[in-house]
Design an enzyme around this catalytic site. Structure first.
Site, PDB file in Angstrom:
ATOM      1  N   ASN A   9       5.056  -4.486 -58.252  1.00  0.00           N
ATOM      2  CA  ASN A   9       4.572  -5.201 -59.434  1.00  0.00           C
ATOM      3  C   ASN A   9       3.145  -5.692 -59.167  1.00  0.00           C
ATOM      4  OD1 ASN A   9       3.937  -7.445 -61.154  1.00  0.00           O
ATOM      5  ND2 ASN A   9       6.083  -7.589 -61.733  1.00  0.00           N
ATOM      6  N   ASP A  11       1.095  -7.269 -61.374  1.00  0.00           N
ATOM      7  CA  ASP A  11       0.650  -8.290 -62.343  1.00  0.00           C
ATOM      8  C   ASP A  11      -0.364  -9.265 -61.752  1.00  0.00           C
ATOM      9  OD1 ASP A  11       2.174  -7.458 -64.466  1.00  0.00           O
ATOM     10  OD2 ASP A  11       3.875  -8.752 -63.984  1.00  0.00           O
ATOM     11  N   HIS A  12      -0.129  -9.661 -60.497  1.00  0.00           N
ATOM     12  CA  HIS A  12      -0.953 -10.744 -59.961  1.00  0.00           C
ATOM     13  C   HIS A  12      -2.337 -10.296 -59.491  1.00  0.00           C
ATOM     14  CE1 HIS A  12       2.014 -13.549 -60.968  1.00  0.00           C
ATOM     15  NE2 HIS A  12       2.939 -12.883 -60.306  1.00  0.00           N
ATOM     16  N   ARG A  20     -11.093 -15.610 -63.527  1.00  0.00           N
ATOM     17  CA  ARG A  20     -12.530 -15.759 -63.685  1.00  0.00           C
ATOM     18  C   ARG A  20     -13.066 -14.984 -64.885  1.00  0.00           C
ATOM     19  NH1 ARG A  20     -15.272 -17.377 -58.799  1.00  0.00           N
ATOM     20  NH2 ARG A  20     -17.161 -16.623 -59.753  1.00  0.00           N
ATOM     21  N   HIS A  45       4.155  -6.495 -66.368  1.00  0.00           N
ATOM     22  CA  HIS A  45       4.802  -7.302 -67.403  1.00  0.00           C
ATOM     23  C   HIS A  45       3.744  -7.676 -68.441  1.00  0.00           C
ATOM     24  CE1 HIS A  45       7.318 -11.203 -68.323  1.00  0.00           C
ATOM     25  NE2 HIS A  45       7.106 -10.464 -69.389  1.00  0.00           N
ATOM     26  N   ARG A  47       2.935  -9.830 -71.113  1.00  0.00           N
ATOM     27  CA  ARG A  47       3.451 -11.076 -71.699  1.00  0.00           C
ATOM     28  C   ARG A  47       2.796 -11.347 -73.035  1.00  0.00           C
ATOM     29  NH1 ARG A  47       6.177 -14.502 -67.558  1.00  0.00           N
ATOM     30  NH2 ARG A  47       6.388 -15.991 -69.236  1.00  0.00           N
ATOM     31  N   ARG A  51      -1.216 -13.209 -69.998  1.00  0.00           N
ATOM     32  CA  ARG A  51      -1.801 -13.977 -68.891  1.00  0.00           C
ATOM     33  C   ARG A  51      -2.126 -13.099 -67.679  1.00  0.00           C
ATOM     34  NH1 ARG A  51       3.389 -17.441 -66.940  1.00  0.00           N
ATOM     35  NH2 ARG A  51       3.387 -18.027 -69.123  1.00  0.00           N
ATOM     36  N   HIS A  52      -1.464 -11.928 -67.584  1.00  0.00           N
ATOM     37  CA  HIS A  52      -1.918 -11.015 -66.526  1.00  0.00           C
ATOM     38  C   HIS A  52      -2.385  -9.693 -67.123  1.00  0.00           C
ATOM     39  CE1 HIS A  52       2.529 -11.132 -66.219  1.00  0.00           C
ATOM     40  NE2 HIS A  52       2.464 -12.215 -65.510  1.00  0.00           N
ATOM     41  N   GLU A  72       7.661  -4.177 -68.273  1.00  0.00           N
ATOM     42  CA  GLU A  72       8.556  -5.291 -68.605  1.00  0.00           C
ATOM     43  C   GLU A  72       8.112  -5.892 -69.929  1.00  0.00           C
ATOM     44  OE1 GLU A  72       9.388  -6.706 -63.996  1.00  0.00           O
ATOM     45  OE2 GLU A  72       8.333  -8.042 -65.366  1.00  0.00           O
ATOM     46  N   THR A 102       6.851 -18.408 -64.327  1.00  0.00           N
ATOM     47  CA  THR A 102       7.305 -17.032 -64.110  1.00  0.00           C
ATOM     48  C   THR A 102       8.643 -16.862 -64.838  1.00  0.00           C
ATOM     49  OG1 THR A 102       7.849 -15.376 -62.422  1.00  0.00           O
ATOM     50  CG2 THR A 102       8.429 -17.649 -61.903  1.00  0.00           C
ATOM     51  N   THR A 103       9.205 -15.650 -64.807  1.00  0.00           N
ATOM     52  CA  THR A 103      10.470 -15.412 -65.518  1.00  0.00           C
ATOM     53  C   THR A 103      11.585 -16.182 -64.821  1.00  0.00           C
ATOM     54  OG1 THR A 103       9.571 -13.207 -65.817  1.00  0.00           O
ATOM     55  CG2 THR A 103      11.810 -13.551 -66.571  1.00  0.00           C
ATOM     56  N   GLU A 153      18.787  -5.101 -63.897  1.00  0.00           N
ATOM     57  CA  GLU A 153      18.034  -5.629 -62.752  1.00  0.00           C
ATOM     58  C   GLU A 153      18.534  -7.044 -62.535  1.00  0.00           C
ATOM     59  OE1 GLU A 153      13.896  -4.811 -62.344  1.00  0.00           O
ATOM     60  OE2 GLU A 153      13.521  -6.702 -61.322  1.00  0.00           O
ATOM     61  N   HIS A 194      12.772 -10.386 -58.209  1.00  0.00           N
ATOM     62  CA  HIS A 194      12.252 -11.740 -58.407  1.00  0.00           C
ATOM     63  C   HIS A 194      12.304 -12.572 -57.133  1.00  0.00           C
ATOM     64  CE1 HIS A 194      10.790 -15.311 -60.313  1.00  0.00           C
ATOM     65  NE2 HIS A 194      10.433 -14.546 -61.309  1.00  0.00           N
ATOM     66  N   GLY A 195      11.120 -12.954 -56.708  1.00  0.00           N
ATOM     67  CA  GLY A 195      10.987 -13.849 -55.561  1.00  0.00           C
ATOM     68  C   GLY A 195      11.202 -13.199 -54.208  1.00  0.00           C
ATOM     69  N   GLY A 216       6.665  -8.269 -56.488  1.00  0.00           N
ATOM     70  CA  GLY A 216       5.278  -8.498 -56.866  1.00  0.00           C
ATOM     71  C   GLY A 216       4.582  -9.616 -56.127  1.00  0.00           C
ATOM     72  N   HIS A 217       4.930 -10.858 -56.444  1.00  0.00           N
ATOM     73  CA  HIS A 217       4.149 -12.020 -56.025  1.00  0.00           C
ATOM     74  C   HIS A 217       3.930 -12.078 -54.510  1.00  0.00           C
ATOM     75  CE1 HIS A 217       3.415 -16.456 -55.548  1.00  0.00           C
ATOM     76  NE2 HIS A 217       2.520 -16.122 -56.452  1.00  0.00           N
TER      77      HIS A 217
END
Ligand code: PXP
Length: 241
Positions: A9, A11-12, A20, A45, A47, A51-52, A72, A102-103, A153, A194-195, A216-217
């Site tokens: 993922n 996204d980040h 920025r 994802h 959203r 936001r990403h 997603e 986050t989700t 998932e 997730h996580g 992802g994160h």
């Protein structure tokens, strides 16, 4: 145990770019590098608040990627339209609250059930594989089957929190194991996400029945220190065990 796929993922990468309002770092570049380094799919994802990643990222990544793109989306008319137009090979329907960081949990399948059922039908007819992001709850797994999803998932956030805080995770792991077993019994393809960190992915990779991890994160964070290449290689090694 069959091969477990790693969905990366990115996204980040977009979160850093957007912080920025710049044009870098590029989510497309990250996707192509992740593909080169062994990712089995790329997850993004889109959203409601963008936001990403945004639609331009979606189009660019979709057109250049050779491995499947996993999009997603929330169960909304807007996202339905975008998904049907862009036809990503994989789609995961996720819950979405504007204020959340986050989700935070799995889908509430008792809410908008008719809409979700129709959405799954339309997306499948449009040749996308459809997954539902759900809690490790037997009811939700059964309901995902009734709604004719291809995959579930399982939200691993709670479990990962326990692992990170060195709390007792045994009960949550049993819940996840039961959900995975039922998903497989019902003929659903079971994913987890997730996580996830190296530690939590290692524990879960020993549970039979998971076909795909979406991470992802932690993965993007770790890449700051050692690069995407090493981080992906490490995750691939871990989930192979
Ligand atoms: N799977 C789903 C369905 C998600 O919504 C997310 C977070 O966007 C992830 C996996 C990845 O979670 P994380 O970024 O915590 O690894």
């Amino acid at each position: 145990m069959g091969k477990i796929r790693l969905g990366v993922n990115i996204d980040h990468v977009a979160t850093v770019r957007n912080a920025r309002g710049e044009i870098y770092p590029s989510p497309l570049r990250a996707s192509l590098l992740a593909q080169k380094e062994g990712a089995d799919s790329i997850t993004i994802h889109l959203r409601e608040d963008r936001r990403h990643i945004n639609e331009s990222d979606l189009k660019k990544i979709k057109s250049r990627l050779k491995i499947p793109l996993n999009l997603e989306i929330a169960a909304t008319k807007e996202m339905q339209k975008i998904a049907l137009k862009n036809k990503p090979p994989f789609i995961c329907i996720v819950p979405e609250k504007r204020q959340e960081i986050t989700t935070e949990g799995g889908l509430n399948l008792k809410f908008k059930t008719k809409f979700i059922k129709k959405l799954i039908h339309k997306l499948k007819k449009n040749n996308s594989r459809v997954s539902l992001f759900v809690e490790p709850s037997l009811k939700d797994i059964k309901m995902s089957k009734d709604l004719k999803a291809d995959c579930v998932e399982i939200h691993t956030g709670r479990f990962c929190n326990f692992v990170n805080k060195k709390k007792n995770y045994k009960k949550e792991l049993i819940r996840i194991k039961k959900a995975i077993a039922l998903g497989n019994k019902l003929g659903l393809e079971v994913h987890a996400g997730h996580g996830l960190t190296y530690k939590s992915a290692k524990i879960l990779s020993k549970v039979p029945g998971i076909k795909e991890f979406n991470i992802g994160h932690f993965l993007i964070g770790e890449s700051i220190f050692v690069g995407l290449r090493k981080t992906i290689k490490e995750f691939k090694k871990i989930i192979k065990q």
